[in-house]
Design a protein around this motif. Structure first.
Motif, mmCIF file in Angstrom:
data_model
loop_
_atom_site.group_PDB
_atom_site.id
_atom_site.type_symbol
_atom_site.label_atom_id
_atom_site.label_comp_id
_atom_site.label_asym_id
_atom_site.label_seq_id
_atom_site.Cartn_x
_atom_site.Cartn_y
_atom_site.Cartn_z
ATOM 1 N N GLY A 6 -5.293 -1.794 -3.370
ATOM 2 C CA GLY A 6 -6.177 -1.512 -4.498
ATOM 3 C C GLY A 6 -6.722 -0.096 -4.453
ATOM 4 O O GLY A 6 -6.862 0.566 -5.489
ATOM 5 N N ALA A 7 -7.010 0.380 -3.260
ATOM 6 C CA ALA A 7 -7.484 1.761 -3.112
ATOM 7 C C ALA A 7 -6.397 2.736 -3.556
ATOM 8 O O ALA A 7 -6.679 3.715 -4.264
ATOM 9 C CB ALA A 7 -7.880 2.029 -1.661
ATOM 10 N N ALA A 8 -5.154 2.465 -3.164
ATOM 11 C CA ALA A 8 -4.043 3.335 -3.561
ATOM 12 C C ALA A 8 -3.886 3.363 -5.074
ATOM 13 O O ALA A 8 -3.619 4.412 -5.665
ATOM 14 C CB ALA A 8 -2.748 2.849 -2.906
ATOM 15 N N LEU A 9 -4.072 2.207 -5.703
ATOM 16 C CA LEU A 9 -3.942 2.124 -7.152
ATOM 17 C C LEU A 9 -5.058 2.897 -7.857
ATOM 18 O O LEU A 9 -4.862 3.437 -8.948
ATOM 19 C CB LEU A 9 -3.971 0.660 -7.577
ATOM 20 C CG LEU A 9 -3.557 0.332 -9.005
ATOM 21 C CD1 LEU A 9 -2.121 0.751 -9.269
ATOM 22 C CD2 LEU A 9 -3.736 -1.158 -9.272
ATOM 23 N N ALA A 10 -6.221 2.978 -7.223
ATOM 24 C CA ALA A 10 -7.366 3.659 -7.829
ATOM 25 C C ALA A 10 -7.306 5.180 -7.684
ATOM 26 O O ALA A 10 -7.963 5.896 -8.443
ATOM 27 C CB ALA A 10 -8.662 3.145 -7.200
ATOM 28 N N PHE A 11 -6.538 5.674 -6.726
ATOM 29 C CA PHE A 11 -6.515 7.122 -6.477
ATOM 30 C C PHE A 11 -6.193 7.940 -7.733
ATOM 31 O O PHE A 11 -6.880 8.930 -8.015
ATOM 32 C CB PHE A 11 -5.523 7.450 -5.360
ATOM 33 C CG PHE A 11 -6.070 7.301 -3.966
ATOM 34 C CD1 PHE A 11 -7.325 6.751 -3.731
ATOM 35 C CD2 PHE A 11 -5.338 7.720 -2.871
ATOM 36 C CE1 PHE A 11 -7.834 6.628 -2.448
ATOM 37 C CE2 PHE A 11 -5.832 7.607 -1.566
ATOM 38 C CZ PHE A 11 -7.083 7.061 -1.368
ATOM 39 N N PRO A 12 -5.167 7.597 -8.509
ATOM 40 C CA PRO A 12 -4.873 8.414 -9.693
ATOM 41 C C PRO A 12 -6.020 8.427 -10.712
ATOM 42 O O PRO A 12 -6.193 9.416 -11.433
ATOM 43 C CB PRO A 12 -3.621 7.741 -10.275
ATOM 44 C CG PRO A 12 -2.982 7.049 -9.114
ATOM 45 C CD PRO A 12 -4.124 6.568 -8.289
ATOM 46 N N ILE A 13 -6.783 7.348 -10.774
ATOM 47 C CA ILE A 13 -7.911 7.311 -11.702
ATOM 48 C C ILE A 13 -8.982 8.303 -11.259
ATOM 49 O O ILE A 13 -9.580 9.017 -12.083
ATOM 50 C CB ILE A 13 -8.489 5.882 -11.785
ATOM 51 C CG1 ILE A 13 -7.428 4.931 -12.368
ATOM 52 C CG2 ILE A 13 -9.764 5.850 -12.620
ATOM 53 C CD1 ILE A 13 -7.841 3.486 -12.368
ATOM 54 N N ILE A 14 -9.215 8.375 -9.961
ATOM 55 C CA ILE A 14 -10.206 9.320 -9.442
ATOM 56 C C ILE A 14 -9.728 10.755 -9.660
ATOM 57 O O ILE A 14 -10.511 11.639 -10.034
ATOM 58 C CB ILE A 14 -10.467 9.030 -7.951
ATOM 59 C CG1 ILE A 14 -11.076 7.628 -7.808
ATOM 60 C CG2 ILE A 14 -11.410 10.084 -7.342
ATOM 61 C CD1 ILE A 14 -11.074 7.098 -6.404
ATOM 62 N N GLU A 15 -8.440 10.971 -9.480
ATOM 63 C CA GLU A 15 -7.874 12.294 -9.771
ATOM 64 C C GLU A 15 -8.032 12.637 -11.247
ATOM 65 O O GLU A 15 -8.280 13.795 -11.616
ATOM 66 C CB GLU A 15 -6.410 12.334 -9.362
ATOM 67 C CG GLU A 15 -6.192 12.276 -7.856
ATOM 68 C CD GLU A 15 -4.716 12.341 -7.493
ATOM 69 O OE1 GLU A 15 -4.221 13.471 -7.308
ATOM 70 O OE2 GLU A 15 -4.072 11.284 -7.389
ATOM 71 N N ALA A 16 -7.896 11.637 -12.112
ATOM 72 C CA ALA A 16 -8.074 11.865 -13.547
ATOM 73 C C ALA A 16 -9.513 12.276 -13.861
ATOM 74 O O ALA A 16 -9.745 13.139 -14.723
ATOM 75 C CB ALA A 16 -7.702 10.603 -14.323
ATOM 76 N N ALA A 17 -10.480 11.683 -13.168
ATOM 77 C CA ALA A 17 -11.882 12.065 -13.365
ATOM 78 C C ALA A 17 -12.095 13.526 -12.983
ATOM 79 O O ALA A 17 -12.816 14.267 -13.672
ATOM 80 C CB ALA A 17 -12.793 11.153 -12.546
ATOM 81 N N CYS A 18 -11.459 13.954 -11.893
ATOM 82 C CA CYS A 18 -11.562 15.356 -11.472
ATOM 83 C C CYS A 18 -10.907 16.271 -12.506
ATOM 84 O O CYS A 18 -11.446 17.336 -12.845
ATOM 85 C CB CYS A 18 -10.886 15.554 -10.116
ATOM 86 S SG CYS A 18 -11.736 14.755 -8.743
ATOM 87 N N VAL B 72 0.829 -1.214 0.000
ATOM 88 C CA VAL B 72 0.000 0.000 0.000
ATOM 89 C C VAL B 72 0.859 1.258 0.000
ATOM 90 O O VAL B 72 0.562 2.232 -0.696
ATOM 91 C CB VAL B 72 -0.998 0.005 1.174
ATOM 92 C CG1 VAL B 72 -0.301 0.041 2.529
ATOM 93 C CG2 VAL B 72 -1.960 1.176 1.050
ATOM 94 N N GLY B 73 1.933 1.252 0.765
ATOM 95 C CA GLY B 73 2.772 2.442 0.864
ATOM 96 C C GLY B 73 3.497 2.755 -0.424
ATOM 97 O O GLY B 73 3.576 3.915 -0.845
ATOM 98 N N THR B 74 4.014 1.720 -1.067
ATOM 99 C CA THR B 74 4.759 1.952 -2.302
ATOM 100 C C THR B 74 3.841 2.399 -3.435
ATOM 101 O O THR B 74 4.210 3.259 -4.239
ATOM 102 C CB THR B 74 5.537 0.693 -2.710
ATOM 103 O OG1 THR B 74 4.625 -0.425 -2.776
ATOM 104 C CG2 THR B 74 6.624 0.385 -1.693
ATOM 105 N N ILE B 75 2.645 1.844 -3.496
ATOM 106 C CA ILE B 75 1.689 2.264 -4.532
ATOM 107 C C ILE B 75 1.158 3.661 -4.228
ATOM 108 O O ILE B 75 0.974 4.488 -5.136
ATOM 109 C CB ILE B 75 0.538 1.248 -4.649
ATOM 110 C CG1 ILE B 75 1.069 -0.121 -5.091
ATOM 111 C CG2 ILE B 75 -0.523 1.736 -5.644
ATOM 112 C CD1 ILE B 75 0.054 -1.238 -5.017
ATOM 113 N N ALA B 76 0.928 3.954 -2.965
ATOM 114 C CA ALA B 76 0.382 5.262 -2.575
ATOM 115 C C ALA B 76 1.324 6.404 -2.911
ATOM 116 O O ALA B 76 0.883 7.549 -3.088
ATOM 117 C CB ALA B 76 0.058 5.277 -1.082
#
Length: 349
Positions: free
Chosen positions: A321-333, A98-102
């Motif tokens: 998985g949540a960490a991996l999804a963060f950039p996608i949510i930022e992309a939506a914004c 989680v830390g490395t992906i975050a």
């Protein structure tokens, strides 16, 4: 219970008017309609959560709840229980999955000892909110009292609320706890009204009795404790885990404060089901990150009414998985903020 009840009472429906306006804008951006797929639906959901057309995601945190489980005594895993302690320390150091992906999205990792059996050193960078040193063995009786289950929920509420007050506007949930696929599967069996055999997986490693033994332990724990399928707190108390309650509390707090929260894999999804059983409107504030390789993941997602955005063959947990999804949510914004409409650029369609 006062904090839990106050939090529940603050949870409202999404802003439907804003979602309608957001959808209209998304449909008029300079692209073919629906061409950005799930990014579009995420952007609209974020507008409903925040009540703003242009949602800002500039401060992110994943709250990782760590706890041990008394059912470990039943030999349901091949991993030594001390791994919970060791990995909790490593999560706080930022060196696990989680830390490395975050680090990709600059998300903060908040590590919480809500029930680790061993004593975490005070200088380890872990928030100590230990309710007890692991749950009791659910194969012999309730995993915890109802009061302890409520306290776990409230610890999650308190930790999440503190992060939100510090400016966090996107949360993720994660966990660490050897044996925790066993209580998670038990909870899911109760809520889905299915036999554990249909949804029990290997977790991080099976004990000597193999899958059949793990299934029997889960089946017997449900039979002994008779959790009420209509009472999420009762299920949590009888066959759950402290970290499962903590994550559910994070989700309740996020919804109460109009902050989106990203759900990780199986165990996080089961926490989401507990939160939704306490207050169904929580579901609208959830974004499910990835389709876990654990067998129960599909049923958990169906019960939540959510389709995970990613299929990455992952089953680590921790909030990876949540960490991996963060950039996608930022992309939506970014799409919503930076892409103009046809009208704004003077194009006729």
């Amino acid at each position: 219970m006062n904090l839990l009840q106050q939090t529940i009472e603050k949870i409202t429906n999404l802003d439907q008017d804003m979602m309608t306006k957001a959808r209209q804008r998304v449909d008029s951006l300079i692209k073919p309609p629906k061409s950005l797929g799930k990014l579009e639906s995420i952007a609209v959901q974020l507008s409903g959560i925040t009540g703003e057309m242009f949602s800002s995601i500039d401060k992110k945190a994943i709250i990782v709840m760590a706890a041990d489980h008394g059912v470990y005594e039943e030999g349901v895993t091949s991993n030594p229980q001390i791994v919970t302690f060791a990995q909790t320390l490593n999560i706080a150091k930022g060196i696990t999955g989680v830390g490395t992906i975050a680090k990709v999205s600059g998300a903060k990792i908040v590590t919480v000892d809500i029930g680790v059996k061993e004593e975490i050193p005070g200088d380890a960078g872990v928030i100590i909110r230990k309710i007890k040193k692991g749950t009791d063995n659910m194969a012999k009786g309730p995993a915890m009292t109802r009061e302890e289950a409520i306290k776990a929920l409230e610890v999650g509420i308190e930790i999440a609320t503190a992060e939100i007050q510090n400016g966090v506007n996107l949360l993720g949930t994660g966990e660490m706890g050897i044996s925790n696929t066993t209580p998670s599967t038990a909870i899911l069996s109760v809520l889905a009204n299915c036999d554990p055999k249909e949804i029990t997986g290997r977790g991080a490693g099976l004990g000597q009795g193999g899958l059949a033994h793990k299934i029997d332990v889960i089946r017997n724990a449900i039979a002994i404790n008779q959790p009420n399928p209509t009472d999420g707190i009762d299920i949590l108390a009888k066959v759950g885990g402290l970290e499962i309650g903590g994550m559910a509390g994070v989700m309740l707090a996020a919804a109460a404060n109009h902050v989106p929260v990203v759900v990780d894999g199986l165990i996080s999804s089961v926490s989401a089901l507990i939160a939704a059983s306490i207050e169904p409107k929580v579901k609208d504030y959830l974004i499910t990150s990835h389709a876990t390789e654990e067998p129960g993941g599909i049923i958990a997602s169906e019960l939540l009414g959510k389709e995970p955005m990613l299929k990455m063959d992952m089953c680590l947990g921790e909030g990876s998985g949540a960490a991996l999804a963060f950039p996608i949510i930022e992309a939506a914004c970014s799409m919503m903020i930076n892409m103009p409409t046809f009208e704004e650029v003077g194009m006729e369609i």
